[in-house]
Design a protein around this motif. Structure first.
Motif, PDB file in Angstrom:
ATOM      1  N   GLU A 225      78.424 127.312  10.146  1.00  0.00           N
ATOM      2  CA  GLU A 225      77.757 128.576  10.461  1.00  0.00           C
ATOM      3  C   GLU A 225      76.224 128.388  10.495  1.00  0.00           C
ATOM      4  OE1 GLU A 225      79.225 131.770   7.959  1.00  0.00           O
ATOM      5  OE2 GLU A 225      77.238 132.718   8.121  1.00  0.00           O
ATOM      6  N   LEU A 226      75.707 127.692   9.491  1.00  0.00           N
ATOM      7  CA  LEU A 226      74.252 127.482   9.448  1.00  0.00           C
ATOM      8  C   LEU A 226      73.787 126.596  10.606  1.00  0.00           C
ATOM      9  CD1 LEU A 226      73.462 127.043   5.643  1.00  0.00           C
ATOM     10  CD2 LEU A 226      73.274 129.081   7.061  1.00  0.00           C
ATOM     11  N   ARG A 227      74.633 125.627  10.969  1.00  0.00           N
ATOM     12  CA  ARG A 227      74.261 124.741  12.068  1.00  0.00           C
ATOM     13  C   ARG A 227      74.130 125.538  13.362  1.00  0.00           C
ATOM     14  NH1 ARG A 227      77.119 121.594  15.616  1.00  0.00           N
ATOM     15  NH2 ARG A 227      76.092 119.698  16.341  1.00  0.00           N
ATOM     16  N   ARG A 228      75.038 126.497  13.563  1.00  0.00           N
ATOM     17  CA  ARG A 228      74.946 127.361  14.757  1.00  0.00           C
ATOM     18  C   ARG A 228      73.625 128.126  14.748  1.00  0.00           C
ATOM     19  NH1 ARG A 228      80.456 127.889  14.352  1.00  0.00           N
ATOM     20  NH2 ARG A 228      80.353 129.586  12.842  1.00  0.00           N
ATOM     21  N   GLN A 229      73.276 128.630  13.573  1.00  0.00           N
ATOM     22  CA  GLN A 229      72.025 129.411  13.468  1.00  0.00           C
ATOM     23  C   GLN A 229      70.786 128.566  13.762  1.00  0.00           C
ATOM     24  OE1 GLN A 229      71.700 131.193   9.569  1.00  0.00           O
ATOM     25  NE2 GLN A 229      73.678 132.212   9.791  1.00  0.00           N
ATOM     26  N   HIS A 230      70.846 127.298  13.340  1.00  0.00           N
ATOM     27  CA  HIS A 230      69.633 126.476  13.421  1.00  0.00           C
ATOM     28  C   HIS A 230      69.654 125.447  14.546  1.00  0.00           C
ATOM     29  CE1 HIS A 230      67.823 128.153   9.810  1.00  0.00           C
ATOM     30  NE2 HIS A 230      69.031 128.155   9.287  1.00  0.00           N
ATOM     31  N   ALA A 231      70.676 125.520  15.398  1.00  0.00           N
ATOM     32  CA  ALA A 231      70.769 124.548  16.503  1.00  0.00           C
ATOM     33  C   ALA A 231      69.489 124.616  17.335  1.00  0.00           C
ATOM     34  CB  ALA A 231      71.989 124.860  17.360  1.00  0.00           C
ATOM     35  N   GLY A 232      68.968 123.468  17.691  1.00  0.00           N
ATOM     36  CA  GLY A 232      67.765 123.421  18.527  1.00  0.00           C
ATOM     37  C   GLY A 232      66.469 123.623  17.762  1.00  0.00           C
ATOM     38  N   ALA A 233      66.554 123.791  16.455  1.00  0.00           N
ATOM     39  CA  ALA A 233      65.333 123.984  15.656  1.00  0.00           C
ATOM     40  C   ALA A 233      64.465 122.731  15.714  1.00  0.00           C
ATOM     41  CB  ALA A 233      65.706 124.277  14.201  1.00  0.00           C
ATOM     42  N   ARG A 234      63.151 122.939  15.713  1.00  0.00           N
ATOM     43  CA  ARG A 234      62.232 121.793  15.647  1.00  0.00           C
ATOM     44  C   ARG A 234      61.574 121.806  14.284  1.00  0.00           C
ATOM     45  NH1 ARG A 234      61.685 118.959  20.295  1.00  0.00           N
ATOM     46  NH2 ARG A 234      61.632 117.415  18.650  1.00  0.00           N
ATOM     47  N   VAL A 235      61.718 120.720  13.583  1.00  0.00           N
ATOM     48  CA  VAL A 235      61.109 120.611  12.251  1.00  0.00           C
ATOM     49  C   VAL A 235      60.314 119.315  12.211  1.00  0.00           C
ATOM     50  CG1 VAL A 235      61.557 120.397   9.765  1.00  0.00           C
ATOM     51  CG2 VAL A 235      63.037 121.853  11.175  1.00  0.00           C
ATOM     52  N   PRO A 236      58.997 119.406  12.206  1.00  0.00           N
ATOM     53  CA  PRO A 236      58.211 118.166  12.200  1.00  0.00           C
ATOM     54  C   PRO A 236      58.410 117.372  10.903  1.00  0.00           C
ATOM     55  CG  PRO A 236      56.796 120.089  11.885  1.00  0.00           C
ATOM     56  CD  PRO A 236      58.174 120.614  12.161  1.00  0.00           C
ATOM     57  N   CYS A 237      58.189 116.062  10.994  1.00  0.00           N
ATOM     58  CA  CYS A 237      58.272 115.225   9.789  1.00  0.00           C
ATOM     59  C   CYS A 237      57.082 115.542   8.884  1.00  0.00           C
ATOM     60  CB  CYS A 237      58.203 113.745  10.160  1.00  0.00           C
ATOM     61  SG  CYS A 237      59.674 113.151  10.978  1.00  0.00           S
ATOM     62  N   ALA A 238      57.326 115.638   7.583  1.00  0.00           N
ATOM     63  CA  ALA A 238      56.229 115.838   6.632  1.00  0.00           C
ATOM     64  C   ALA A 238      55.577 114.473   6.391  1.00  0.00           C
ATOM     65  CB  ALA A 238      56.782 116.388   5.326  1.00  0.00           C
ATOM     66  N   TRP A 239      54.241 114.419   6.541  1.00  0.00           N
ATOM     67  CA  TRP A 239      53.561 113.128   6.279  1.00  0.00           C
ATOM     68  C   TRP A 239      53.349 113.002   4.785  1.00  0.00           C
ATOM     69  CZ3 TRP A 239      54.652 110.197   9.931  1.00  0.00           C
ATOM     70  CH2 TRP A 239      54.663 110.648  11.246  1.00  0.00           C
ATOM     71  N   LEU A 240      54.054 112.059   4.194  1.00  0.00           N
ATOM     72  CA  LEU A 240      54.083 111.928   2.737  1.00  0.00           C
ATOM     73  C   LEU A 240      53.248 110.736   2.303  1.00  0.00           C
ATOM     74  CD1 LEU A 240      57.958 112.291   2.536  1.00  0.00           C
ATOM     75  CD2 LEU A 240      56.285 114.083   2.009  1.00  0.00           C
ATOM     76  N   GLU A 241      52.531 110.916   1.207  1.00  0.00           N
ATOM     77  CA  GLU A 241      51.796 109.775   0.657  1.00  0.00           C
ATOM     78  C   GLU A 241      52.832 108.703   0.315  1.00  0.00           C
ATOM     79  OE1 GLU A 241      49.512 107.009  -1.640  1.00  0.00           O
ATOM     80  OE2 GLU A 241      51.245 108.062  -2.431  1.00  0.00           O
ATOM     81  N   SER A 242      52.491 107.468   0.561  1.00  0.00           N
ATOM     82  CA  SER A 242      53.417 106.341   0.420  1.00  0.00           C
ATOM     83  C   SER A 242      54.182 106.343  -0.914  1.00  0.00           C
ATOM     84  CB  SER A 242      52.607 105.052   0.564  1.00  0.00           C
ATOM     85  OG  SER A 242      53.415 103.943   0.350  1.00  0.00           O
ATOM     86  N   ASN A 243      53.528 106.802  -1.970  1.00  0.00           N
ATOM     87  CA  ASN A 243      54.169 106.747  -3.292  1.00  0.00           C
ATOM     88  C   ASN A 243      54.928 108.019  -3.662  1.00  0.00           C
ATOM     89  OD1 ASN A 243      53.243 104.052  -4.621  1.00  0.00           O
ATOM     90  ND2 ASN A 243      51.526 104.859  -3.423  1.00  0.00           N
ATOM     91  N   SER A 244      55.083 108.922  -2.700  1.00  0.00           N
ATOM     92  CA  SER A 244      55.946 110.090  -2.936  1.00  0.00           C
ATOM     93  C   SER A 244      57.364 109.572  -3.175  1.00  0.00           C
ATOM     94  CB  SER A 244      55.963 110.997  -1.708  1.00  0.00           C
ATOM     95  OG  SER A 244      54.666 111.269  -1.271  1.00  0.00           O
ATOM     96  N   ILE A 245      58.186 110.404  -3.785  1.00  0.00           N
ATOM     97  CA  ILE A 245      59.547 109.954  -4.117  1.00  0.00           C
ATOM     98  C   ILE A 245      60.474 110.236  -2.936  1.00  0.00           C
ATOM     99  CG2 ILE A 245      61.451 110.179  -5.771  1.00  0.00           C
ATOM    100  CD1 ILE A 245      59.341 111.482  -7.686  1.00  0.00           C
TER     101      ILE A 245
END
Ligand code: AMP
Length: 642
Positions: A225-245
Motif C-alpha cells: 500500500e505504501l509503495r503505491r502511495q510513494h511510487a515515482g517519489a524522488r528522494v535525493p541522497c543525504a550527503w553524510l560525513e564519512s564517519n557517520s554511522i
C-alpha cells in the motif's frame, strides 16, 4: 591447487606493496578514495588522535546508496543491478540500475513519511527478498542506520537486538522458506517486541502471500500500500560525513549479550570498492554471486554493497545449494554468466555428498574464481571443488568486525606480483592491515616461523573495519584492545601460525565463540537460553568438530530433578532453543549429567569437556574438583538420554 597466476618479472613483490600500504598509509588510502564519488572531498585521510579509535576520510561527504546505485544508474540505467532468484517460490527477477534506484527512492520516501531520518535506527528482519536490499539501500540513502537481524534467529535473539538498537521502525515479511517449509516471521517478531523493553513505533510488513499473519492496529504498516502511495517519489541522497554511522550488525562474543558492530560510511565504501577490484577482480557489467545471507557480514559487504559499488550485478539467492538438485548453483552461474562467486566451505561439503558430475552439467566458462570464507577450509574440500570447477579456489579470512578480508591472496593488483594460494592457509595480510602474531601470555611478537600466537592488528584498523561497539565505546576498547597483555592491539580472538614464507594458518578461536556452518555463535548465549528452561539447573555448551558443519554445539545439562532425564525432555529443551534463539543455534544434543567438570574454585573446564567430546586427551586435570565428571561425559557420549 595450482598457483593461479605466474609472477611477472618486473612486478613489485606483494610484501613490498603491503609494507607501503602501512608506511605511506595516508597517501595509499587517498589514492583508493578516488574510486568512489565524494560530494565534498576528505579533508584528512586518517585521524588517529584518539587511539584505539580511528576516523577515516574526515570531512569528506558521500553516500553509500549514491555509490552503489545512482552513479551507475546515471550511466548504465538498463544494466542489471540486482538479480533475484528464489528456488523456494519459483520466482526470478532482474532489476536494472534505474529500476533499482526507483524502488529504493520509493522505499526511502516511505521511511521519511514515517518520520525516520538521519541517525534513526531501522531494524530489518527479513528473508532473502529484493525488498530487503531496497530497505538497506533506502536507509543508506537517507542516513538512517540499518541493523539487519538474520532471519534464522528467533524471538529472544531478536528481542535483545531490538532492545540494544532501539529502532524507530522494524521492517519484516510474513515468512521465509527453506526447502519448501515456510517459516513464519511475524509471530517471532511480535513475541520479540513483547519481550523487548523498547517498542518500535511502527512495523512495516512485506506480504509475500506465503503465510497469513495478524496485524497490530496502529502499529503495523503494509508495504504494498505504501509503495503505491510513494511510487515515482524522488528522494535525493543525504550527503553524510564519512564517519557517520551506516549500520550496526550484531555478532556473538564471550558474553550472552551480542555486540553491535558499528560501521562508517566513507571508509566502508572505499574499502569495499578497493577489495572488489584487487581481491575479487570484479568488473562493472559482470555478475557477482554470493550464497550468503543479508543477515551476515558477507551479505552486507558482498551481496549488497560491494558488487553494486563496483557496478556489478549482484545475484541474491533464496534457496539452498541442493534444491531442486545439487546443480542449482551452477545453473545460476551459467544462466547469469557469473564471473566471481563467494560461498562457505560448508556449502561445498554439502555438495561433496552429491555426484561430482553435477559440477560439469552446466557451462561454467564465465566463472573466474570461487572465494570461500567464514570457517576453516579443509584440504579435501578445497581439492574436490578446485578439481571439479577448474578455477582458482580462494580462501579468505575475516570477521564481522573487519568488514572485508584480512588474510587472502589478492591476485588483481596491477603491477604487483600475485601471491600463489597455499592449501590450508587463507594467505597473507591484506594491504592496510598491520597484522601481528603475539604471545598470549607476554604479548611479545612471534617472529620465528611456525609459532602459535594470537592474531592481532595494530592501530589503526583500516577503512571499512568497525568504528566501535554500538552505544558502548568502553566495551569496544576493553573487549578488543585490552586482551593481549601489555599491548594495545586489536585481538581477532583467533589463534594463528605463520610459516616460513609468511602464510598465516588459522588454528581456531581463543574465546568461547564457536563456528557452526560458517555461522558464528556464542556458547554463553546458548547456555543462558538453556538455563532459562525450568527443568535445568546448570548447563555447559561447547563446540565439537563436525565433518559437515565444521563445528556443532553440544550441551551438557544438570537437571533440577535428575529423575526427569528422558529423550522427551531433551527434545523439549531443543525446541526451547529453537523458539528463542532459532534453529541455527540449536545444539546437536543435550546430554544430561549429574555434575559438570569444574575446578575447585568453580571455573567450568570447557576445554576439557570439548576435548573429551572430540575424543581427545583433556590435558592437565589436576585442578578438576570431581574426577567423576569427565568419566560420566565419556560414558554418555554416543548413548541416548534416559
Ligand atoms: P564472523 O564474524 O561471523 O564472520 O566470524 C568470524 C570468524 O570466523 C573468525 O574470527 C574465524 O574464527 C572464522 N573464520 C572466518 N573466515 C575464516 C577462514 N577463511 N578460515 C578460518 N577461519 C575463518
Amino acid at each position: 591447487m595450482p598457483a593461479a597466476h605466474t609472477a611477472c618479472m618486473t612486478a613489485t613483490p606483494y610484501a613490498d606493496f603491503h609494507a607501503r600500504s602501512l608506511a605511506e598509509r595516508d597517501a595509499f588510502w587517498a589514492e583508493q578514495a578516488r574510486r568512489i564519488d565524494w560530494h565534498v572531498p576528505p579533508q584528512q585521510i586518517c585521524d588517529t588522535s584518539r587511539p584505539p579509535f580511528a576516523r577515516w576520510f574526515v570531512g569528506g561527504t558521500t553516500n553509500l546508496c549514491h555509490n552503489a546505485v545512482d552513479r551507475h544508474a546515471a550511466r548504465r540505467p538498463g544494466d542489471p543491478a540486482l538479480i533475484w532468484v528464489s528456488t523456494e517460490t519459483g520466482q526470478e527477477k532482474v532489476y536494472g540500475f534505474a529500476e533499482l534506484q526507483a524502488e529504493v527512492e520509493a522505499f526511502a520516501a516511505m521511511l521519511l513519511a514515517q518520520g525516520v531520518g538521519e541517525g534513526d535506527r531501522v531494524l530489518i528482519y527479513m528473508p532473502m527478498i529484493p525488498e530487503a536490499a531496497f530497505a538497506m539501500l533506502a536507509c543508506a540513502r537517507i542516513g538512517a542506520i540499518h541493523s539487519v537481524v538474520f532471519g534464522g534467529f528467533a524471538s529472544s535473539s531478536l528481542a535483545s537486538r531490538i532492545e540494544d538498537a532501539t529502532p524507530k521502525l522494524v521492517i519484516s515479511a510474513d515468512a521465509g522458506s527453506r526447502v519448501g517449509k515456510r517459516i513464519a516471521y511475524k509471530p517471532l517478531l511480535d513475541e520479540a517486541i513483547t519481550l523487548s523493553a523498547h517498542k518500535p513505533a511502527a512495523v512495516l510488513m512485506v506480504d509475500r502471500g506465503l503465510v497469513a499473519f495478524e496485524r497490530v492496529a496502529g502499529r503495523d504498516l503494509d508495504y504494498a500500500e505504501l509503495r503505491r502511495q510513494h511510487a515515482g517519489a524522488r528522494v535525493p541522497c543525504a550527503w553524510l560525513e564519512s564517519n557517520s554511522i551506516s549500520y550496526t550488525l550484531y555478532t556473538s562474543g564471550t558474553t550472552g549479550k551480542p555486540k553491535g558492530v558499528q560501521r562508517d560510511v566513507g571508509g566502508y565504501a572505499v574499502a569495499l570498492a578497493t577489495s572488489m577490484d584487487w581481491i575479487f577482480g570484479g568488473k562493472p557489467g559482470e555478475t557477482f554471486f554470493s550464497t550468503s545471507d543479508i543477515g551476515w557480514v558477507v551479505g552486507h559487504s558482498y551481496i549488497v554493497y560491494g558488487p553494486l559499488i563496483a557496478g556489478m550485478a549482484t545475484l541474491m539467492y533464496e534457496g539452498t545449494p541442493v534444491n531442486p538438485d545439487a546443480a542449482v548453483l551452477w545453473r545460476l552461474v551459467e544462466q547469469y554468466r557469473v564471473t566471481v562467486m563467494f560461498s562457505a566451505p560448508t556449502a561445498v561439503r554439502v555438495l561433496k555428498k552429491h555426484d561430482a558430475a553435477l559440477l560439469k552439467r552446466h557451462d561454467l566458462s564465465s566463472l573466474r574464481a570461487l572465494f570461500l570464507a567464514g570457517e576453516p577450509l579443509d584440504e579435501p574440500t578445497a581439492r574436490w571443488i578446485a578439481e571439479g570447477l577448474g578455477v582458482p579456489i580462494i580462501d579468505n579470512y575475516w570477521q564481522t568486525e573487519t568488514g572485508w578480508p584480512l588474510l587472502t591472496v589478492a591476485h588483481h593488483i596491477s603491477g604487483v606480483q600475485a601471491v600463489p594460494t597455499r592449501l590450508g592457509s587463507p594467505g597473507v595480510p591484506m594491504y592496510g592491515y598491520d597484522v601481528r602474531l603475539l604471545d598470549e601470555q607476554t604479548g611479545e611478537e612471534l617472529t620465528a616461523p611456525n609459532q602459535k600466537g594470537v592474531l592481532a592488528i595494530a592501530h589503526p584498523l583500516p577503512p571499512g573495519a568497525l568504528q566501535t561497539v554500538w552505544g558502548d565505546d568502553a566495551r569496544f576498547v576493553n573487549t578488543y584492545w585490552k586482551s593481549v597483555p601489555g599491548r594495545e592491539v586489536y585481538s581477532t580472538f583467533d589463534w594463528g601460525l605463520r610459516d616460513a614464507d609468511g602464510y598465516t594458518f588459522i588454528l581456531g578461536r581463543t574465546d568461547d565463540v564457536i563456528n557452526v556452518a560458517g555461522h558464528r555463535l556464542g556458547t554463553r548465549e546458548i547456555e543462558e537460553c538453556i538455563s532459562a528452561h525450568a527443568a535445568v539447573a546448570e548447563v555447559a555448551v561447547v563446540g565439537v568438530a563436525d565433518a559437515l558443519k565444521g563445528q556443532v554445539a553440544l550441551a551438557f545439562a544438570v537437571l533440577r530433578d535428575p529423575g526427569l532425564a528422558s529423550p522427551a525432555l531433551e527434545a523439549e529443551v531443543l525446541k526451547h532453543v529453537d523458539a528463542r534463539l532459532g534453529a541455527v543455534a540449536r545444539p546437536s544434543r543435550v546430554l544430561f549429567v549429574s555434575v559438570l567438570p569444574k575446578t575447585r574454585s568453580g571455573k567450568l573446564l570447557r576445554r576439557a569437556l570439548q576435548a573429551v567430546a572430540e575424543g581427545r586427551d583433556p590435558g592437565d586435570l589436576t585442578t578438576l574438583d570431581d574426577p567423576g565428571a569427565l568419566a560420566q561425559v565419556r560414558a554418555l557420549l554416543g548413548m541416548s538420554n534416559g
